[in-house]
Each structure stands twice: as C-alpha cells, then as structure tokens.
Enzyme design. Sequence first.
Site, short mmCIF file in Angstrom:
data_model
loop_
_atom_site.label_atom_id
_atom_site.label_comp_id
_atom_site.label_asym_id
_atom_site.label_seq_id
_atom_site.Cartn_x
_atom_site.Cartn_y
_atom_site.Cartn_z
CB ALA A 527 9.36 125.03 7.92
CB CYS A 680 13.51 156.33 30.51
SG CYS A 680 12.05 157.44 31.01
#
Length: 1106
Positions: A527, A680
């Site tokens: 772009a 975790c």
Amino acid sequence: MSSSPLSKKRRVSDSETKTGSHCSSSNSLTTELGHTPVNGMAKNGSDAEIDEGLYSRQLYVLGHEAMKRMQCSNVLISGLRGLGVEIAKNVILGGVKSVTLHDQGRAEWRDLSSQFYLREDDLGKNRAEVSQTRLAELNSYVPVVSYTGALTDDYMTQFQVVVLTDSPIEEQQRVGEVCHSKGIKLVVADTRGLFGQLFCDFGEDMVVVALDGLPGTEEQQRVGEVCHSKGIKLVVADTRGLFGQLFCDFGEDMVVFDTNGEQPLTAMISMITKDAAGVVTCLDEARHGFESGDFVTFTEVQGMTQLNSCQPVEIKTLGPYTFSICDTTGFSDYVRGGIVSQVKMPKKITFKSFSASLADPEFVLTDFAKFDRPGQLHLGFQALHSFQKKHSRLPKPWCQADGEELMSLAKELNSSQTGSAKVEELDDELIKKLAYISAGDIAPLNAFIGGLAAQEVLKACTGKFMPVTQWLYFDALECLPEEGTTVPTQEDCAPRNCRYDGQIAVFGSKLQDELAKQRYFLVGAGAIGCELLKNFAMIGLASGEGEVIVTDMDTIEKSNLNRQFLFRPWDVTKMKSETAAAAVKQMNPSIRITGHQNRVGPDTERVYDDDFFESLHGVANALDNVDARMYMDRRCVYYRKPLLESGTLGTKGNVQVVIPFLTESYSSSQDPPEKSIPICTLKNFPNAIEHTLQWARDEFEGLFKQPAENAMQYLTDPKFLERTLKLPGAQPLEVLEAVYKSLVTDCPSSWADCVTWARHHWQCQYSNNIRQLLHNFPPDQLTSSGAPFWSGPKRCPHPLEFSTSNDLHMDYVMSAANLFAQSYGLQGSTDRVALAKILDSLSVPTFIPRSGVKIHVSDQELQSANASVDDNRLEELKSLLPGPEAASQFKLTAMDFEKDDDSNFHMDFIVAASNLRAENYDIPPADRHKSKLIAGKIIPAIATTTAAVVGLVCLELIKIVQGHKKVESFKNGFMNLALPFFAFSEPIAAPSHKYYEIDWSLWDRFEVKGIKPNGEEMTLREFLDYFKNEHKLEITMLSQGVSMLYSFFMPGTKLKERLALPMTEIVTKVSKKKLGKHVKALVFELCCNDLTDEDVEVPYVRYTIR
C-alpha cells in the site's frame, strides 16, 4: 499465501451480486444513480453484499455497519485536477454506492504535475471524461460516471455527499447554503502552493454515537434511520502549491458512530464498595484505561447483581485501577467477580453553515508550532479568491507585484471582518508566499489533503469517527529553499509547457533537474509502496539519468486491491514490484524504474552490495515488519544514506525522516515489546477470546505443521536424531513421541481414519483435559489463604459433550480431519451427512481422571519444575521408530498457516477450535471476521491514511533532494484521522558521544585501510598498534559480528598465533565462513581503554579490504 482471489462474502440480503464493466459518461443527468445498472455489474447499496475478500483490511478499520452505510451513499466529486482525482481514488477504493465525476475544464500541462490519470495525449480533453474510465477500474463494486454540465440545485439533491475542489468562493457559498438547508453534508478542501485548508459543517444538531453497547436493537435502528433519513453532505477541498484547505458541512441531523475508532475497553473487577458513589477496584494485572466521563456496563458480578442489568453508568476515574460509579448503597453486598466494559455513548456537536463559519471560523490545528497560521490562511485564501475574480487568474509564480496586491486585498478583507475571523496583525511574509506559489500544483500535498478529504467523505457516509470541525489549513513551507539560500525567480518558475509546470511554479527548474538524477531504492510495493511510486512518477523522480529500484517478493492477492491502487483484479498472482513498476510507467513514461523480487536481508547482500548502496541517493521503506525496517536502517547508517520511514495502522499514520549526520536513526528509539500471554493462561486458565485464539493457533502449529516437519526430517536427515537427543530437558522425548505418533500410531490410511483421529482429539481437548483440570482443582477449591481458587482472572471451566447436531462440533471435526488428511496426502471430504454417519459409528472410551497429574498454576511454577526424562522410553522409541529405508512410504506435508484462503480449512479450524475452548470457559465467542484479525495478526488498513502519510513522506523527499541542512527544516509526523489529530516535530538530533576531545555520533566511524602500500594486508598486531599510535586507544576486545577476534584475556598461545595473522584470515578462521567477493569492507566493534586506563565508548571500524 492465497494463489487465487478467493473471498468470503457476508450476506446482507438475498440479492445476487455480479461483477462487470460500468464505465459511462454523460453531459446531463438522465437517470437516477440508485438504479440497478442494465449490464448487471456489481453494485453497492442496502441490498448488496460486503466482499470480505476485497475489503477485509478496511473492514477492520470501519466495521460492517459503517461499510453498509457507505454502500448506500452516492458521492459527487467536482474538479478533477490532482486533488480531485486523489479524493476520487480513495473514495472509490473505500466502496461507496456510486461516484460521479464533475469537471467542465480541459486538461492542461500543469495538471500533469499531480493528476495521475491524465496522459500527455489527453491534453485539451475534458478532465472528468478522461479520468472516468481509469478511476472506474479501481473497484468493480462502485459505478463511476462523468458529468460535464452545470451544478444546479436540483442536480445535487440526488447525492448524499458533494465534494468541491478547485471552485470559486461564490460557488462554495452557494453550494454551501443549498447543502446546509437540505441537510447535505459539506466538506470544502483546498490547497495553494505549500498550504492546505479544510472546513466541515455537519449541521446544527450533530450527534456522535457508538452503536457498540447502546441500550438495544431498537435504539440502533432508530439511530440508523435518523442517519439515513437526512440529505446531502458537502466536502470542499483545494490545494495551491504548498498550501491546502478543507471544509465540511454534514447537515443538521448527522449521527456519527464511534468518535475514536478504538476497541471498547474491558477490565476484571476485584471489589465494589457500597457508597453514595460506589468505588470499583479492578484487578491489578493491567490499568483499566478508562477516563472520567466514560460510560460502562457490568456483567458476571456476583452479589451486587443489580449492576449486571443496569443501563450504562457514567464513571469518574480515581486512579489507574479504581473509579467511582453511581449510588450503590441500596444494592446487595458485592461477593466476587465481574467484568466492566466501556460503552461508547452519543455525543452531540453543533456546526455552522459555510457562510456563518467563514465569518466566525473554528480550526483544527495540523501543526502546534504554527498556532496562529490557520487564521492568517483563512483570510489569505479568501484574498486569493478575490484576486482570481479580479484578474481571472492566480498570482504569477514569485511575482513581487502580485504578492503586494494579494497583501493589500488581505488587509482590506481583514479590516472588513467583524467576527472571530479578524486577526490582530497580518503576517505579510506568509501572505506573500501564498501569492508566490499559489499557481503551483504539488502531488504530495494533493495526496495529503486528498487523503484527509476522502476520510471526511467516508465519515459523512458512515457516521464513523469524529469529523473535522470545521476548517483545516495546512502548509509545507519548509519545502522552500532554506534561509540564506537562493529563492526561485519569476523567470525560473515560468511555465514551460511540460508535465512538471505545476511543480516548477513553486520550486523552479533547478529542483526538477535534481529530481530527474535521483537514484532511489524503494523496499516494498504494498500500500505505502504503491502510493510512493505514484508520487515519485508525478514529481519526476528518476525521470532523467536516475533510477528507482523497487523490490518486493510478494505476489498480488485480492485483499490488496482495496488499497494498493496500482493493481487490478487481472493482476492477482502477478509479482507486485513488476506490476507496480509497469503501472507508474503509464502515469509518467519518463520514470526509469526496475522491479526486483528480493527480500532485503543478509541473504541478498550479494545483490544489494557496497556498489549498489554507494550509487544510491536515498532509501524509502514501505515495509510491514520491524525487523526488516531495522535491517534497512542499519544499512542506511552504514552507507550514510537518507532514509524515509513510514507506517500506518488503520486511521493512524507516522512519518520519520533519517538524515545522515543530522538526525537519530530509526533504531535509536523502539516501541516497548508486545505483552505476551503467560503459558499457563493459554494452557489452563484463559479468560479472553484472545487467549483461546492464540491457543487455537498453537494447536494448528502443533498438529499440522511441527509433527510433519519433524517426521520428514527424521526420515530424510541422518543427523536429526543426534541433534534431537542433545535438546534440553524433556524435549528429546516430546519430539520423538510426536514423530512416533506421526509415523506409527496416528498414521491414517483413509478419510475415516482422519475423522476418527479428529473426533478423539476433540474429546481429549474439550472434555477429558477439562475433566482432569477440574479433578485437580474442583469448582469449590480454596487457595492456601482461603480465597476461592476459581476467581479473578481464573474462570472455572466445564467439559463439553459431543453431538453431531452441533454445528460447531461438526465444523471442528470437518476442518481438523481435512487438515490431517492433507498432511498425509489423502483425499478429504466436505460431505457433512457422510461425516455424521462415520461419527455415529465411532465409540469413544470413557475418561476417568487420574490422580498424581501435575498441572502448573503459574509460569514461575512451570519454569522451576524439573522435567524428568524417561531414558527407558527414549531407548524404546528409538527401536520402535521406522528406519530411514521407510522414507519412501511417507510423504507428510507441513501446513503453513494462511488466513486469506477460505478453501483451505485453516480459518475453519481456528474459529472452531477457539470458540469451543471459549465455550469451555464461558467466554463470549468471536465470529470468523474478528477471529481472522486476531489469529492472523492482521494490520487494519485504509487507503485514506496511506495516501496522507505518503504525501508527507514525499514532502520530506523534496527537502532532501534540495539539500536542506537544518534539522528544523525536516518534520517527523503522526496523525490519527479518526480523531482527527496531527502532530509534527523536528527529528531528534543524533545523540553525541565523546572520547578525549573528539565528539562522535552513530554516523561516525574509524576508517582503516586494510591493504598496505606494499599490497600486503594488515596483521592483528599492526591493527592494534595503529589504534595505539594514531588514536591513543588500547583495544581490549575486538569482534566482527558474533565472532570474537581478540581479547586481552585470550590464552597466550592463541594470542601469539593470531597477532601474526592478517585480519581477514582471522575473520574466516573464527567465523568459519569465507568472505564473498562482493565484500569490500568489514565492520569491527571495539572495546577500548584510553591513556588513563579508563573504558571509553568509541565508534565502530570500517576496515576496507578491496
């Protein structure tokens, strides 16, 4: 990467959308624009689909609701010079319902300076008619027609938005009154030389509202109806040389969604007090981020449940983790839990009409260092209109007499003012400069103002983001020659009947000659790269003996077409760099441009070597990742080349200019690292959809990529086993277990085997593992302090029961089984009925949770746990695995995640896997669109921001080519078009260091010639002596890259051997790599002591060997 332009479309209604051609031209209005075209082309409107394959990156900026509104807007753009075509390009790419191009003028030489859809062959032809066919190619969903008649009141009433560029002030006032009286939104934009202006009138009763979290669907519908029941919006834009102007009027009943475009914030609650103003305390994991005056809602609060059903509540922040709400004394006691979510509420703002605002203006500042300039330019632009009306022309370039006359017109105008438009004292020099360069037409300024104006059009169409209130002016006078240098003369800036006349009118012909000689390296043709190339072509960069080299290794995909405007649907699968180079050659045949398909990095330093970089005048980055940016930054510092750096994120954009010996480099300052999700949390305690999506991505890699890679390496690489056994901890066992599974226990021979594997994996992840987790930590588990274990960020999960009648369960098995089949080269299937039959025939063993299974609660606990390795099992696996002779039986394919191909099952798997885990933990699910954004790490993008940012980049380029020497002449910039907000600053000077009395910065170095006059190379001893004698520095350590060549603590025998060796021999010996023939010099890093034995910081060494 997708090899074909596949897309997923979201149905808005049952109507069928087809694509085709839709170019037409007319001199007068013959049909209403809202009808279905007879040629069956793709169309926008309330009954259209949103093509997510095309608009995906823009959808992440605007959202589906705003896109639907935009697809119902007919836009008229009047004036098709450089600014008008820039606005039209951005609006068409955005995806409005239709665009009508209006212009009664014919193409002139000066138009070619910035009108990128005009060719020399088009001179004398109507600008709108010529531009229409080329603009129509940008988006097959947007009909583009041209109109060359008069702008009558009746004609304009069919449009929702009218954009005026290059129009006289009388026309602006007339149209402004029509639009304001009929509720039409108005934006006026204008540029003059190096200045810009913007004005907005969105009516007297503008409401800004965020539909996310409003009280109900009826309210959303009501707001939507109000938004669409009122008339037309008007945008007026103009540019004059280095000056720009923008104005908007969006009617009296405008409703806007979402003032800032940011995602609503959420936070987890730890406490709520019972007070006249209850105090809410959030968990101290992260700051809540709320501000006083925000509105919030509550969910999942235990105890004080009255909050869960209440309307949005206004808050007052008390600290980073606390805020107060309404009276909570009558509520139940708070027990635990709860999530607080920000709600974006309606906000009402009032606009004046064009005429009223002209006399009593309100400005949006674009540069805080030019605080008083908008008021001056407000009068200056009006004086220009008076001058043009009087003489039927603009002031002549750099004509002193015309400058004086404009000054006196501005003074007359100022003295007649009665409102706030009157200024105490006019800036004579500023007004004269406006006169001197107002006949100019500068492509980068049109790109900047055009990007802003187009964004205002999209705001008018969608009600998304805060509009400009009401005038915006901009100038880039720093582009003019610096003080003390020669300013252009009237003769030097006179028209030459060439395509650069608009630019010569501002800078003269000398700059044009310099631009033509430039040799620039553009890294990236996405772009930003496309916009840069368009501007390069327009300003005449490398249009003589210079050259632009553009490199990009990517091919064009359908999702690129929405903002990478040099590409067309028929270019999909072609190389970006070659296609972009060919496209800009059409815009300016004189540009010398070469396309490469190389990734920049150490691997291509044979291509981009010393000779290549030394021949460059500068580098422009158009990259999408930090690593490549930092690599190019290091190369530019080493070769001492200017670097133009920029980037966008949705409506946000930034520009940084790096100038040798003047500014710091890109790498001098860095953003903080992104916050990672604890392992975790991902494995056992997710509390947000981002956690489940990352878990699903990890599942994809761990099921369909890594096992196949490891298995094929085991079969084909004789040293794989040896390397694996040297891995730390339990990794050797984990890797070999996975290889054994891939080649023996899980290896399928049919589609039914793949379905069986997927079903068992579903059972394991969404039922068995959750049962084991709840066995270890039951729902009523307490911590050692007596608090509930399942509280705060830990959400208590529940296992799922599989059912073939549950679509999400079937989606998971279908996608997982197909991906598993692809891994082994087996034929998959999409037959859900047949799939259900296979699943009904399967028996899934009952799971019984086991005791003694360790589940880590925190990452610290996980890291401190000693992983024990079962050596017996390791030996057993080595004997069970098939030998290398079995390689011919297997051909496993590792899957590289590709988010944009909707036929490959990748996103199907991610969405199903994530939402099933979200269901386990009662986390609200995410649809495919949002899942793709997060899991695919997509950067939201929109053409308007890209155009504006690149406009600023190319203004800096003009300064570099002119040879500006002062740091204050350059501008780093940041913008957020959603707010709208702009900030410009001087680049930070390169930090200075010192040894002895010698100052140095990152741009300095020691230059050492490695080859002595007798043709022999310097030895290490001679190198050390050179620094002792020449620079009075004792080298204590010397390295090249990661190789340590010398240190004061080196063993004596090794030191004695090395001291006598030539430097390059030591480098090849230590690094175990031969020096390529392209290497002219080596870089050495030094640690030194001065004569007092103190450590001193010194520059690096460039050691020349050829």
